[in-house]
Structures are given as structure tokens and as C-alpha cells.
Motif scaffolding. Structure first.
Motif, PDB file in Angstrom:
ATOM      1  N   VAL A  72       0.632 -10.596  -5.526  1.00 27.80           N
ATOM      2  CA  VAL A  72       0.343  -9.265  -6.055  1.00 27.80           C
ATOM      3  C   VAL A  72       1.336  -8.975  -7.173  1.00 27.80           C
ATOM      4  N   VAL A  74       4.397  -7.507  -8.805  1.00 21.32           N
ATOM      5  CA  VAL A  74       5.676  -7.152  -8.193  1.00 21.32           C
ATOM      6  C   VAL A  74       5.980  -5.671  -8.345  1.00 21.32           C
ATOM      7  N   ASP A  77       4.165  -3.549  -5.519  1.00 21.55           N
ATOM      8  CA  ASP A  77       4.496  -3.778  -4.114  1.00 21.55           C
ATOM      9  C   ASP A  77       5.471  -2.719  -3.621  1.00 21.55           C
ATOM     10  N   THR A  78       5.055  -1.948  -2.639  1.00 28.22           N
ATOM     11  CA  THR A  78       5.919  -0.904  -2.072  1.00 28.22           C
ATOM     12  C   THR A  78       6.251  -1.189  -0.606  1.00 28.22           C
ATOM     13  N   GLU A  81       3.872  -6.184   1.228  1.00 20.40           N
ATOM     14  CA  GLU A  81       3.988  -7.639   1.375  1.00 20.40           C
ATOM     15  C   GLU A  81       4.914  -8.017   2.525  1.00 20.40           C
ATOM     16  N   ARG A  84       2.825  -7.803   5.517  1.00 22.80           N
ATOM     17  CA  ARG A  84       1.919  -8.946   5.623  1.00 22.80           C
ATOM     18  C   ARG A  84       2.675 -10.205   6.052  1.00 22.80           C
ATOM     19  N   PHE A 105       4.978 -13.417  -6.803  1.00 23.90           N
ATOM     20  CA  PHE A 105       4.554 -12.205  -7.487  1.00 23.90           C
ATOM     21  C   PHE A 105       4.123 -12.406  -8.947  1.00 23.90           C
ATOM     22  N   ARG A 123      12.852  -9.248  -3.336  1.00 22.92           N
ATOM     23  CA  ARG A 123      11.779  -9.385  -2.354  1.00 22.92           C
ATOM     24  C   ARG A 123      11.832 -10.741  -1.662  1.00 22.92           C
TER      25      ARG A 123
END
Length: 275
Positions: A72, A74, A77-78, A81, A84, A105, A123
Motif C-alpha cells: 500500500v 506508505v 498507512d495509519t 498494515e 494485517r 510500501f 514501519r
């Protein structure tokens, strides 16, 4: 000896069909990206139990959970991920594998990889901490147009995060599609961290995915070097011969079989036995 596996959903949505075809091709493992049309991170606990039972009854192991984590933007993304990934860990534990495939990302249009590097690394560091606690290994796939799509940035990821829980899943076709000569430009650099082999090839001129050895992915040189280096891990077929999208690909049983035979011919020619 290397262990043959493959993305089962490239064959058919039904895991029973996936396993039947893989076993006919000599594979006793499957890489799980989806089952019954549902992505592995979205499978319920009951579905994971159902899948685990089906695989056990057919004496089939799981080489890796092929999660979509990190595929996704970057900047969008909040925290989703990370959630997940936690779900991928549940799947890995239930299905009996230590490997979870993930990505590093995409970035917004008109931005540079350098501009998102810090966000990506933060991340990936958080992902590695989850993996360390869960006793699993994240294998980063060099998907085109993510941060880690070329060898130098894959190396940057792995060495900057500095965790034994983050390693490399090598994909020759993806390298070709971003203008990389995989063996020439990346093998020596990434071999110390290479823990998992994904098998597909591609043509440099068009990016078309082709069976192993039919493209510009330097598969023969790469496989020979792995053999000489003593590699003994998984080799997972991901042919993408009928369809390729941002979310994955599909081959169908016949094309998947063609890809498997091409790879078997290559490995046989260098003295590698597949099991």
C-alpha cells in the motif's frame, strides 16, 4: 536438495485443487496467498482451521504465508498494515510455517524513494519487532515500484532494520521489470540475506512474465550460484502466466505445470534435487 512449493491460488481458488496439482508436479508444500477466494489475512479462525485440516489430511506443508502486508502507499498507512501483519502471524502459526512474505510500501506519485525512506524504515522496524516476538521470519519481496524494488534499497532495508526476523525473498522477474539484471546487479549484494526463492522470469523489453529460463532474469546463473553456495531452502513457483495484476497473478493448472517443468529442467541441469 531444495524444497519445491508454489502459490496455490495461481492454480485454482480451491485449496483441494491446488494441492492435487502441486502434488502431481512433485511438490509437497504450498505457499498460501488465498483460499476459497479470500486473502490469507482475511481468513477467519474457522477457515484457517479448515485449511490446516485439509492440508494435514493431504500431507502438505506450508512454505510461507504470502501476505499483502506493505503493498500500500506508505503515506496512507495509519496502522492497518500492522494489524494485517498480526493476522498473518496467526495464519503462520496455525498453518505451521515460520515465513511470512511482505513488501516495503508504494510511494505517492512524483515523489522519490529517498523522501519516503524514513517512513518505510519505521514501519519495517515495527514489523520486525512483531516477527521477533512471534518467532517468525519476514521475507521481503522486491515488488516493482515499492521502496525495496532494486537491490541497493533491498539491502538498505535489511541492514538498516538489522533484525534476523527480516530477510530477502528473491524474485528475478520483479527485478527484470524495473531494469535490473538480477544476478549481475544484485546477487552478491543480497545473498547473505537471501532466505526464500520465488520462481518466475520476465522479458526485459516488455516486462512479460515467462517460465523460468525463458526470460532475462539470469535464472541459470542465479540458481547455479545458489547451488554452489549451499542453498537448501524453498523454491516457490509464482508463474503469473495467464494474468498479472497489482495484487498478484494467475496461471491455471496447465500453465502452472508448464512453469514447474521449466524450473525442474533448470534445476536438474545444475544438479539440484527438488523434494
Amino acid at each position: 536438495m531444495w524444497t519445491l512449493s508454489g502459490f496455490g491460488d495461481e492454480i485454482d481458488p480451491d485449496p483441494a485443487v491446488q494441492v492435487a496439482v502441486l502434488q502431481a508436479l512433485g511438490a509437497r508444500h504450498v505457499e498460501v496467498r488465498s483460499a476459497w477466494g479470500t486473502n490469507v489475512v482475511d481468513l477467519s479462525d474457522d477457515d484457517l482451521d479448515r485449511l490446516a485440516t485439509l492440508l494435514a489430511e493431504r500431507d502438505t506443508g506450508v512454505s510461507a504465508v504470502a501476505s499483502p502486508v506493505g503493498k500500500v502507499d506508505v503515506t496512507a498507512d495509519t496502522g492497518g498494515e500492522l494489524a494485517r501483519l498480526e493476522r498473518a502471524v496467526v495464519a503462520a502459526h496455525r498453518l505451521g510455517t515460520r515465513y511470512i512474505r511482505l513488501f516495503s510500501f508504494y510511494r505517492p506519485p512524483d515523489t522519490t524513494p529517498e523522501s519516503v525512506r524514513d517512513a518505510v524504515l519505521r514501519r519495517m522496524e515495527s514489523f520486525a519487532k512483531v516477527a521477533e516476538r512471534a518467532d517468525v521470519v519476514l521475507v521481503h519481496e522486491n515488488e516493482k515500484h515499492i521502496y525495496g524494488d532494486v537491490p541497493a534499497r533491498v539491502l538498505d532495508l535489511v541492514e538498516s532494520v538489522g533484525s534476523p526476523a527480516l530477510r530477502v525473498a528473491w524474485d528475478s522477474a520483479n527485478f527484470v521489470q524495473v531494469g535490473v539484471r538480477p544476478y549481475t546487479d544484485g546477487y552478491a549484494m543480497l545473498r547473505p540475506y537471501l532466505a526464500y526463492l520465488q520462481v518466475k522470469d520476465a522479458l526485459a523489453d516488455t516486462g512479460q512474465v515467462v517460465p523460468a529460463g525463458d526470460g532475462d532474469g539470469e535464472l541459470y546463473r542465479t540458481l547455479l550460484a545458489l547451488h554452489d553456495d549451499g542453498y537448501t531452502g524453498f523454491a516457490s513457483l509464482e508463474p503469473h502466466l495467464a494474468e498479472q495484476t497489482a495484487l498478484g497473478g494467475f496461471s491455471g493448472p496447465a500453465a502452472f505445470g508448464r512453469a514447474a517443468r521449466a524450473f525442474t529442467d533448470l534445476t536438474r541441469s545444475i544438479g539440484v534435487q527438488l523434494a
